[in-house]
Design a protein around this motif. Structure first.
Motif, PDB file in Angstrom:
ATOM      1  N   VAL A  16       0.858  -1.185   0.000  1.00 44.37           N
ATOM      2  CA  VAL A  16       0.000   0.000   0.000  1.00 44.37           C
ATOM      3  C   VAL A  16       0.893   1.233   0.000  1.00 44.37           C
ATOM      4  O   VAL A  16       1.880   1.285   0.726  1.00 44.37           O
ATOM      5  CB  VAL A  16      -0.923   0.029   1.240  1.00 44.37           C
ATOM      6  N   ARG A  17       0.517   2.202  -0.825  1.00 46.22           N
ATOM      7  CA  ARG A  17       1.309   3.424  -0.903  1.00 46.22           C
ATOM      8  C   ARG A  17       0.590   4.560  -0.187  1.00 46.22           C
ATOM      9  O   ARG A  17      -0.645   4.628  -0.179  1.00 46.22           O
ATOM     10  CB  ARG A  17       1.548   3.797  -2.361  1.00 46.22           C
ATOM     11  N   TYR A  18       1.361   5.460   0.391  1.00 44.51           N
ATOM     12  CA  TYR A  18       0.773   6.648   0.984  1.00 44.51           C
ATOM     13  C   TYR A  18       0.238   7.556  -0.118  1.00 44.51           C
ATOM     14  O   TYR A  18       0.841   7.660  -1.184  1.00 44.51           O
ATOM     15  CB  TYR A  18       1.801   7.417   1.800  1.00 44.51           C
ATOM     16  N   THR A  19      -0.870   8.177   0.181  1.00 45.15           N
ATOM     17  CA  THR A  19      -1.416   9.131  -0.767  1.00 45.15           C
ATOM     18  C   THR A  19      -1.590  10.484  -0.083  1.00 45.15           C
ATOM     19  O   THR A  19      -1.806  10.567   1.124  1.00 45.15           O
ATOM     20  CB  THR A  19      -2.787   8.672  -1.302  1.00 45.15           C
ATOM     21  N   SER A  20      -1.496  11.521  -0.882  1.00 48.34           N
ATOM     22  CA  SER A  20      -1.706  12.876  -0.366  1.00 48.34           C
ATOM     23  C   SER A  20      -3.201  13.116  -0.221  1.00 48.34           C
ATOM     24  O   SER A  20      -4.022  12.291  -0.656  1.00 48.34           O
ATOM     25  CB  SER A  20      -1.112  13.901  -1.333  1.00 48.34           C
ATOM     26  N   ASP A  21      -3.560  14.257   0.367  1.00 45.94           N
ATOM     27  CA  ASP A  21      -4.976  14.611   0.457  1.00 45.94           C
ATOM     28  C   ASP A  21      -5.585  14.781  -0.923  1.00 45.94           C
ATOM     29  O   ASP A  21      -6.807  14.719  -1.079  1.00 45.94           O
ATOM     30  CB  ASP A  21      -5.151  15.913   1.260  1.00 45.94           C
ATOM     31  N   GLY A  22      -4.742  14.993  -1.925  1.00 43.40           N
ATOM     32  CA  GLY A  22      -5.217  15.099  -3.303  1.00 43.40           C
ATOM     33  C   GLY A  22      -5.338  13.749  -3.980  1.00 43.40           C
ATOM     34  O   GLY A  22      -5.621  13.676  -5.183  1.00 43.40           O
ATOM     35  N   GLY A  23      -5.088  12.678  -3.231  1.00 39.87           N
ATOM     36  CA  GLY A  23      -5.233  11.333  -3.788  1.00 39.87           C
ATOM     37  C   GLY A  23      -4.046  10.862  -4.608  1.00 39.87           C
ATOM     38  O   GLY A  23      -4.115   9.819  -5.273  1.00 39.87           O
ATOM     39  N   LYS A  24      -2.950  11.594  -4.571  1.00 35.82           N
ATOM     40  CA  LYS A  24      -1.773  11.214  -5.343  1.00 35.82           C
ATOM     41  C   LYS A  24      -0.821  10.364  -4.500  1.00 35.82           C
ATOM     42  O   LYS A  24      -0.582  10.658  -3.330  1.00 35.82           O
ATOM     43  CB  LYS A  24      -1.035  12.460  -5.847  1.00 35.82           C
ATOM     44  N   MET A  25      -0.286   9.344  -5.133  1.00 32.11           N
ATOM     45  CA  MET A  25       0.605   8.442  -4.413  1.00 32.11           C
ATOM     46  C   MET A  25       1.994   9.057  -4.245  1.00 32.11           C
ATOM     47  O   MET A  25       2.531   9.643  -5.175  1.00 32.11           O
ATOM     48  CB  MET A  25       0.706   7.117  -5.163  1.00 32.11           C
ATOM     49  N   THR A  45       9.085   9.174  11.443  1.00 29.12           N
ATOM     50  CA  THR A  45       9.476   9.539  10.087  1.00 29.12           C
ATOM     51  C   THR A  45       8.494  10.573   9.565  1.00 29.12           C
ATOM     52  O   THR A  45       7.285  10.352   9.588  1.00 29.12           O
ATOM     53  CB  THR A  45       9.480   8.311   9.165  1.00 29.12           C
ATOM     54  N   SER A  46       9.022  11.702   9.135  1.00 29.82           N
ATOM     55  CA  SER A  46       8.199  12.772   8.573  1.00 29.82           C
ATOM     56  C   SER A  46       8.491  12.858   7.081  1.00 29.82           C
ATOM     57  O   SER A  46       9.647  12.961   6.674  1.00 29.82           O
ATOM     58  CB  SER A  46       8.533  14.110   9.234  1.00 29.82           C
ATOM     59  N   VAL A  47       7.439  12.811   6.293  1.00 35.73           N
ATOM     60  CA  VAL A  47       7.590  12.877   4.835  1.00 35.73           C
ATOM     61  C   VAL A  47       6.764  14.048   4.320  1.00 35.73           C
ATOM     62  O   VAL A  47       5.579  14.173   4.650  1.00 35.73           O
ATOM     63  CB  VAL A  47       7.132  11.561   4.169  1.00 35.73           C
ATOM     64  N   SER A  48       7.380  14.902   3.529  1.00 37.07           N
ATOM     65  CA  SER A  48       6.689  16.031   2.915  1.00 37.07           C
ATOM     66  C   SER A  48       6.583  15.781   1.422  1.00 37.07           C
ATOM     67  O   SER A  48       7.578  15.446   0.770  1.00 37.07           O
ATOM     68  CB  SER A  48       7.455  17.337   3.161  1.00 37.07           C
ATOM     69  N   ALA A  49       5.370  15.947   0.910  1.00 37.32           N
ATOM     70  CA  ALA A  49       5.156  15.664  -0.514  1.00 37.32           C
ATOM     71  C   ALA A  49       4.179  16.669  -1.100  1.00 37.32           C
ATOM     72  O   ALA A  49       3.402  17.310  -0.382  1.00 37.32           O
ATOM     73  CB  ALA A  49       4.611  14.249  -0.691  1.00 37.32           C
ATOM     74  N   SER A  50       4.221  16.771  -2.411  1.00 43.85           N
ATOM     75  CA  SER A  50       3.282  17.637  -3.103  1.00 43.85           C
ATOM     76  C   SER A  50       1.884  17.054  -3.000  1.00 43.85           C
ATOM     77  O   SER A  50       1.677  15.866  -3.293  1.00 43.85           O
ATOM     78  CB  SER A  50       3.683  17.774  -4.570  1.00 43.85           C
ATOM     79  N   THR A  51       0.940  17.874  -2.619  1.00 38.74           N
ATOM     80  CA  THR A  51      -0.444  17.411  -2.516  1.00 38.74           C
ATOM     81  C   THR A  51      -0.998  17.057  -3.891  1.00 38.74           C
ATOM     82  O   THR A  51      -1.745  16.077  -4.037  1.00 38.74           O
ATOM     83  CB  THR A  51      -1.325  18.512  -1.889  1.00 38.74           C
ATOM     84  N   THR A  52      -0.608  17.822  -4.897  1.00 35.20           N
ATOM     85  CA  THR A  52      -1.211  17.631  -6.227  1.00 35.20           C
ATOM     86  C   THR A  52      -0.493  16.580  -7.071  1.00 35.20           C
ATOM     87  O   THR A  52      -1.096  16.023  -7.988  1.00 35.20           O
ATOM     88  CB  THR A  52      -1.225  18.953  -7.006  1.00 35.20           C
ATOM     89  N   SER A  53       0.774  16.312  -6.768  1.00 34.96           N
ATOM     90  CA  SER A  53       1.490  15.326  -7.582  1.00 34.96           C
ATOM     91  C   SER A  53       1.932  14.096  -6.789  1.00 34.96           C
ATOM     92  O   SER A  53       2.202  13.046  -7.371  1.00 34.96           O
ATOM     93  CB  SER A  53       2.726  15.967  -8.221  1.00 34.96           C
ATOM     94  N   GLY A  54       2.026  14.203  -5.492  1.00 34.07           N
ATOM     95  CA  GLY A  54       2.522  13.095  -4.680  1.00 34.07           C
ATOM     96  C   GLY A  54       4.036  13.005  -4.652  1.00 34.07           C
ATOM     97  O   GLY A  54       4.595  12.136  -3.985  1.00 34.07           O
ATOM     98  N   ILE A  55       4.695  13.896  -5.371  1.00 33.45           N
ATOM     99  CA  ILE A  55       6.160  13.861  -5.420  1.00 33.45           C
ATOM    100  C   ILE A  55       6.732  14.221  -4.047  1.00 33.45           C
ATOM    101  O   ILE A  55       6.391  15.255  -3.473  1.00 33.45           O
ATOM    102  CB  ILE A  55       6.685  14.825  -6.501  1.00 33.45           C
ATOM    103  N   ILE A  56       7.576  13.339  -3.551  1.00 34.18           N
ATOM    104  CA  ILE A  56       8.164  13.553  -2.224  1.00 34.18           C
ATOM    105  C   ILE A  56       9.279  14.583  -2.338  1.00 34.18           C
ATOM    106  O   ILE A  56      10.118  14.522  -3.243  1.00 34.18           O
ATOM    107  CB  ILE A  56       8.707  12.235  -1.634  1.00 34.18           C
TER     108      ILE A  56
END
Lengths: 305, 208
Positions: free
Chosen positions: A25-34, A133-144
């Motif tokens: 299972v992959r983490y997804t952003s609030d925008g639904g991006k993995m 572990t803290s991970v910051s990613a783009s909400t719209t693209s999922g890019i970490i």
């Protein structure tokens, strides 16, 4: 007897077929991006000095390098991902979204640090957490864009339990650093759990609802499917089949972006950011590669003009 | 044949158990007495709102969760008063910050929470272990408390060599039962909460 064997085989096949999916299972952003890193290599900077009273420097670096290596192309030829580890003797940074991916050991305090390196009184870290572990990613693209691991050495004792087997077993409460950080590295590359506790069930990579953790039988709770471990555990140092499949499908060697420049595909990312300064580092290889890539890009632009 | 059958079963069971979940942040498992001892407030609450914003240094995203107390089991928070949790992580614009193991809250849900700290800056005891969803059981009509949402955390047992014991109670429980247990534990003069981890001692005996 032959018929009995066939029936037993059929029963086992049914058991296997009925078993909840064990996909990743992959983490997804609030925008639904993995969540996913956009580049071929992820650089993790380790600040071992804080832990040298508990482990030797070589033990610390060995543990982190092995944890990173478990998820990297050196151990899995089907992936291009390379988690590169370097050490730094600079002042230990804070876990913030600054485009620098750090592994830090918190010995003096266990809290959110503000810009003055004081504990933020409004935000507590729980003393029961061994590592965060803290991970910051783009909400719209999922890019970490950033990932930091904080190891709680304020409340817990860390060691290399393979090198020090006498520290395992009843009465001992040491935790194996490599075992823990291998877990955390799974988060760093964007992975989530494969069982859930509150509906609705998330879908795994095969679009199958993942199994419920709470309805699992005692037998299942005791297996590796249940995400728990004892102090002294070293089993999680090595990846299991689903972990390998995850890294090999998300970061498949055939889709290698062939760049180590972070944020190359992320306009809002930290591709060129310099926040937080550059600590002293043994990162010559990566720095050189990035410099060559940038120089080549600049040259290409000049030619186009 | 019996031996080969046993072999087949063993191989099959090995295959069944071979696939492990992806890993997550590590959190020490806490039993109910420890949870109650460490909590300043234990209450049934309704989640009013969840808001994310930057911290004062504009470096980290913090989520502020507003709760209203429905039924207090421990602590001084009366019914109808508000409790506020502040914890790292959340989404602001195009940035999602995830701190694995932090509890997830959704406006409108009802839960039992174990909170420590001041009512206006509380945190969840044991991270995600300290929040348990309350819902009405369709079959019995009774309110039940669901197992904690681990929210990406991996729980470990607090004592070694306890491989056969459950990490913590994973099964849903009737709300009334849990309330009685918590209230009994809250009034009991409990021993000081055990240290969350080991006394930091180095392998060669040095203390930090």
């Amino acid at each position: 007897m032959k018929r009995g064997a066939l029936m037993a085989a059929a029963a086992i096949a049914t058991l296997v077929a009925a078993r909840p999916a064990a996909g990743y299972v992959r983490y997804t952003s609030d925008g639904g991006k993995m969540f996913k890193w956009p580049q071929s290599c992820v650089v993790m900077q380790v600040f071992p000095e804080d832990l040298v009273g508990m482990m030797s420097r070589s033990e610390i670096m060995g543990a982190i390098e092995a944890s990173a290596g478990a998820w990297s192309k050196g151990s899995n030829s089907c992936t291009y991902l390379d988690i590169m580890v370097s050490s730094s003797d600079a002042a230990t940074p804070r876990a913030v979204n600054d485009g620098h991916n750090n592994v830090v050991f918190r010995t003096e305090t266990w809290c959110k640090l503000n810009a003055k390196n004081d504990c933020d009184p409004s935000v507590a870290y729980d003393a029961a957490a061994l590592a965060l572990t803290s991970v910051s990613a783009s909400t719209t693209s999922g890019i970490i864009r950033d990932a930091d691991i904080e190891v709680n050495a304020h409340h817990f004792s860390w060691t290399d339990l393979v090198m020090h087997p006498d520290l395992r077993g009843a009465g001992q409460s040491f935790h194996d650093l490599q075992n823990a950080v291998t877990h955390e590295m799974g988060h760093v590359i964007g992975l989530d759990h494969t069982c859930y506790l509150q509906p609705p069930a998330p879908l795994d990579d095969m679009n199958v609802p993942i199994p419920s953790c709470s309805s699992a039988s005692d037998a299942v709770l005791a297996t590796t499917m249940f995400p728990s471990a004892n102090p002294g555990d070293v089993d999680k140092r090595t990846l299991e089949a689903d972990d390998i499949r995850a890294v090999c499908e998300i970061y498949a060697v055939a889709a290698d972006p062939m760049t180590c420049a972070p944020g190359a595909d992320d306009p809002g990312g930290c591709g060129g950011c310099t926040t937080g300064g550059t600590p002293k580092t043994a990162l010559g290889g990566f720095g050189l590669l990035a410099a060559v890539a940038l120089a080549a890009r600049a040259k290409l632009r000049r030619r186009r003009r | 044949m019996r031996a080969s059958l046993r072999f087949s079963v063993a191989v099959s069971l090995l295959l069944i158990g071979a696939a492990a979940p992806a890993r997550a942040s590590l959190v020490l498992a806490l039993d109910l007495p420890t949870m109650v001892t460490r909590a300043d407030n234990v209450a049934v609450v309704d989640v009013v709102s969840v808001k994310a914003g930057w911290d004062a240094d504009h470096e980290q995203i913090l989520s502020t969760i507003d709760l209203v107390v429905v039924d207090s089991w421990k602590g001084s928070a009366a019914s109808g008063t508000h409790l506020t949790i502040v914890q790292p992580g959340g989404t602001v614009g195009d940035l999602t910050q995830t701190v694995h193991g932090m509890t997830r809250f959704v406006p409108g849900e009802r839960a039992v929470v174990f909170l420590t700290g001041r009512p206006e800056h509380a945190s969840v005891v044991g991270m995600a272990q300290g929040k348990r969803i309350v819902a009405r059981d369709a079959a019995t009509g009774r309110f039940v408390v669901h197992a904690p949402d681990k929210a990406g955390a991996t729980f470990i047992r607090s004592t070694p060599a306890s491989g056969s014991s459950p990490v913590f109670d994973l099964r849903a429980r009737p709300l009334d039962d849990l309330r009685a247990d918590v209230r009994a534990l809250a009034v009991t003069k409990a021993a000081p909460a055990p240290a969350p981890g080991a006394k930091p001692v180095t392998p060669n005996g040095r203390t930090r």
